[in-house]
Design a protein around this motif. Structure first.
Motif, mmCIF file in Angstrom:
data_model
loop_
_atom_site.group_PDB
_atom_site.id
_atom_site.type_symbol
_atom_site.label_atom_id
_atom_site.label_comp_id
_atom_site.label_asym_id
_atom_site.label_seq_id
_atom_site.Cartn_x
_atom_site.Cartn_y
_atom_site.Cartn_z
ATOM 1 N N ASN A 261 9.564 5.137 -5.670
ATOM 2 C CA ASN A 261 10.807 5.779 -5.285
ATOM 3 C C ASN A 261 10.434 7.166 -4.771
ATOM 4 O O ASN A 261 9.339 7.660 -5.057
ATOM 5 N N GLY B 5 13.608 10.122 -11.246
ATOM 6 C CA GLY B 5 14.318 8.989 -11.827
ATOM 7 C C GLY B 5 15.536 9.452 -12.606
ATOM 8 O O GLY B 5 15.583 10.568 -13.104
ATOM 9 N N ASP B 6 16.489 8.560 -12.719
ATOM 10 C CA ASP B 6 17.658 8.812 -13.544
ATOM 11 C C ASP B 6 17.787 7.614 -14.473
ATOM 12 O O ASP B 6 17.872 6.503 -13.977
ATOM 13 N N PRO B 7 17.710 7.779 -15.776
ATOM 14 C CA PRO B 7 17.818 9.009 -16.573
ATOM 15 C C PRO B 7 16.496 9.651 -17.009
ATOM 16 O O PRO B 7 16.524 10.550 -17.862
ATOM 17 N N GLU B 8 15.364 9.270 -16.440
ATOM 18 C CA GLU B 8 14.111 9.893 -16.883
ATOM 19 C C GLU B 8 14.156 11.418 -16.776
ATOM 20 O O GLU B 8 13.643 12.134 -17.645
ATOM 21 N N LYS C 258 16.843 0.072 -18.803
ATOM 22 C CA LYS C 258 17.746 -0.246 -17.693
ATOM 23 C C LYS C 258 18.914 -1.155 -18.067
ATOM 24 O O LYS C 258 19.962 -1.094 -17.441
ATOM 25 N N ARG D 172 12.063 10.160 -5.165
ATOM 26 C CA ARG D 172 12.922 11.145 -5.828
ATOM 27 C C ARG D 172 12.591 11.094 -7.307
ATOM 28 O O ARG D 172 11.747 10.302 -7.722
ATOM 29 N N ASP E 269 12.149 4.412 -19.103
ATOM 30 C CA ASP E 269 13.609 4.296 -19.114
ATOM 31 C C ASP E 269 14.038 2.935 -19.632
ATOM 32 O O ASP E 269 13.213 2.035 -19.824
ATOM 33 N N PHE F 252 7.854 8.990 -7.144
ATOM 34 C CA PHE F 252 8.175 8.319 -8.407
ATOM 35 C C PHE F 252 7.443 6.982 -8.385
ATOM 36 O O PHE F 252 7.717 6.132 -7.546
#
Ligand code: AMP
Ligand code: GLY
Length: 427
Positions: free
Chosen positions: A290, A294-297, A219, A292, A217, A274
């Motif tokens: 993490n 990833g965002d935006p992965e 950032k 959950r 990603d 994650f």
């Protein structure tokens, strides 16, 4: 197999991408998204529930016969949503509260890594009582200095300081409440130098796991990775340096010890892990966990899963991935985030978005959008829409996303034009 209904919690681009992928499953009955955004209605029904209001969610899922909850972001997991629903015959895809501490407490995550011999930066943790020891530890390290708030700080809790003076001043500020209770404990660690990537693992808590397509990603708000940190400006999958040799190291040194370490500590974990990794001269090291996706992965990774995500998530939540296959689509996928002018600082909301219907070579994942009182699609957040595309190469996929971005318009539209360029240089 019988269809069943699912509630997905969250409202970002990540949840749009999860909903898109889930909606392709023959196992999916009804999909509800709470609270969702201006685009998630395309895959299911938005429901006005707060992801943190567990009693309200409980009443609603019981009334609507929902059998599984997929949790998009970390807050409900850290607050214990898994444990809340464990007794009630409702599956939750995610870790228990104890497992969510891998993200909820950086100090816990570091202790877990040390205990399980998982490669990570050398560190120590400090509180207001031990600040003098913290200063001494900083003097043992070399610049730049990495300071991390122990608890959740909406992605803002990591400071990287170029000089020892600034590091000491920041340590003091953090311990005096710079991030509220989250920085009552501060992790100080060695700075690692290398390229980062994100590895996602779907874990069933009984030793079974599947590795999802790897992504990278972007950032920072500015091109060339400059300027302030954001929730993410784009992502690319696959990551060229995450080849077979690298991934074998990730599996044996990081994933397996993590999966086994959780079991050894009796920590229930039936969801996504994650791994924020850094490639230090060919050796993977963990920057962070993490709990959950990833965002935006996710907005790139979902395009590359060629298996039934609903079946996989349900099997993980039931604790038995068995022989289930997670097949990767061989194509490249990228996503470019289109944001509001001014983000990540102050930005206006309510700008009318046009042109989405003209996009045909990309998939639009809505993030900060909503349908206003007049029925118009408007901006409602900093990150507005993630534009995802397939391609034969990073350059090819990006060309599709950038062409599509030209068609989507609103006042103040901004995006980075250099997504993936660092990886292309490595090819
Ligand atoms: P985190 O919130 O833990 O993801 O940290 C935010 C970012 O800070 C990471 O994505 C890295 O770019 C950087 N970072 C964190 N820890 C380190 C470290 N030990 N060495 C170098 N960079 C780091
Ligand atoms: N893209 C990084 C994250 O979701 O935390």
């Amino acid at each position: 197999m019988e269809k069943f209904d699912i509630l997905l919690l969250g409202s970002g681009g990540r949840e749009s991408a999860l909903a898109w992928k889930m909606s392709q499953s023959p196992l999916l009955g009804k999909l509800y998204i709470a609270p969702g955004n201006g685009g998630t209605n395309a895959y299911g029904t938005n429901v006005a529930l707060s992801p943190l209001d567990f009693p309200a969610i409980e009443a609603w899922v019981k009334e609507n016969g929902v059998k599984m909850i997929v949790v998009g972001n970390e807050d409900p997991l850290v607050a214990g949503i898994y444990d809340y629903f464990e007794e009630q015959d409702i599956l939750v895809v995610g870790p228990s509260k104890a497992g969510a501490a891998l993200e909820g407490s950086k100090d816990f995550a570091k202790q877990f890594m040390v205990k399980n011999n998982i490669p990570t930066a050398r560190y120590r943790s400090f509180t207001a009582e031990t600040i003098e020891d913290g200063y001494r530890f900083l003097e043992e390290l070399r610049a730049p200095y990495v300071l991390k708030a122990d608890g959740l700080a909406a992605g803002k809790g990591v400071l990287i300081l170029p000089t020892i003076e600034e590091a000491k001043a920041s340590l003091k500020e953090m311990l005096s409440g710079m991030f509220g209770a989250s920085s009552a404990t501060v992790v100080i660690e060695e700075f690692l130098s290398g390229i980062e990537c994100s590895v996602f693992v779907l874990n069933d808590g009984n030793g079974g796991y599947r590795v999802l397509p790897v992504a990278k990603d972007y950032k920072r708000i500015g091109e060339g990775d400059t300027g302030l940190n954001t929730g993410g400006m784009g992502a690319v999958s696959p990551v060229p340096f995450a080849d077979e040799v690298f991934m074998e190291k990730v599996r044996t040194r990081i994933i397996e010890p993590t999966v086994k370490g959780l079991i050894n500590d009796n920590i229930t974990y039936r969801g996504f892990i994650f791994l924020g990794l850094i490639n230090v001269g060919g050796e993977p090291m963990v920057i962070e966990y993490n709990v959950r996706m990833g965002d935006p992965e996710t907005e790139a990774v979902m395009l590359r899963i060629d298996s039934d995500l609903v079946a996989l998530m349900r099997a993980a939540a039931q604790g038995n991935l068995g022989e289930m296959e997670l097949k990767e689509d061989p194509r490249t996928a990228v996503t470019v985030m289109v944001v509001s002018g001014g983000y990540p600082g102050n930005y206006p909301k309510g700008k009318v978005i046009t042109g989405c219907d003209n996009v045909n070579e990309s998939i639009l994942f809505h993030a900060g959008t909503k349908i206003d009182a007049d029925g118009q699609l408007v901006t409602s957040g900093g990150r507005v829409i993630s534009v995802s595309s397939y391609g034969e190469s990073i350059a090819d996929a990006l060309a599709h996303s950038y062409a599509s971005i030209e068609k989507v318009n609103y006042e103040g539209k901004y995006f980075r034009r250099d997504i993936g360029q660092d990886l292309q240089k490595l090819l």
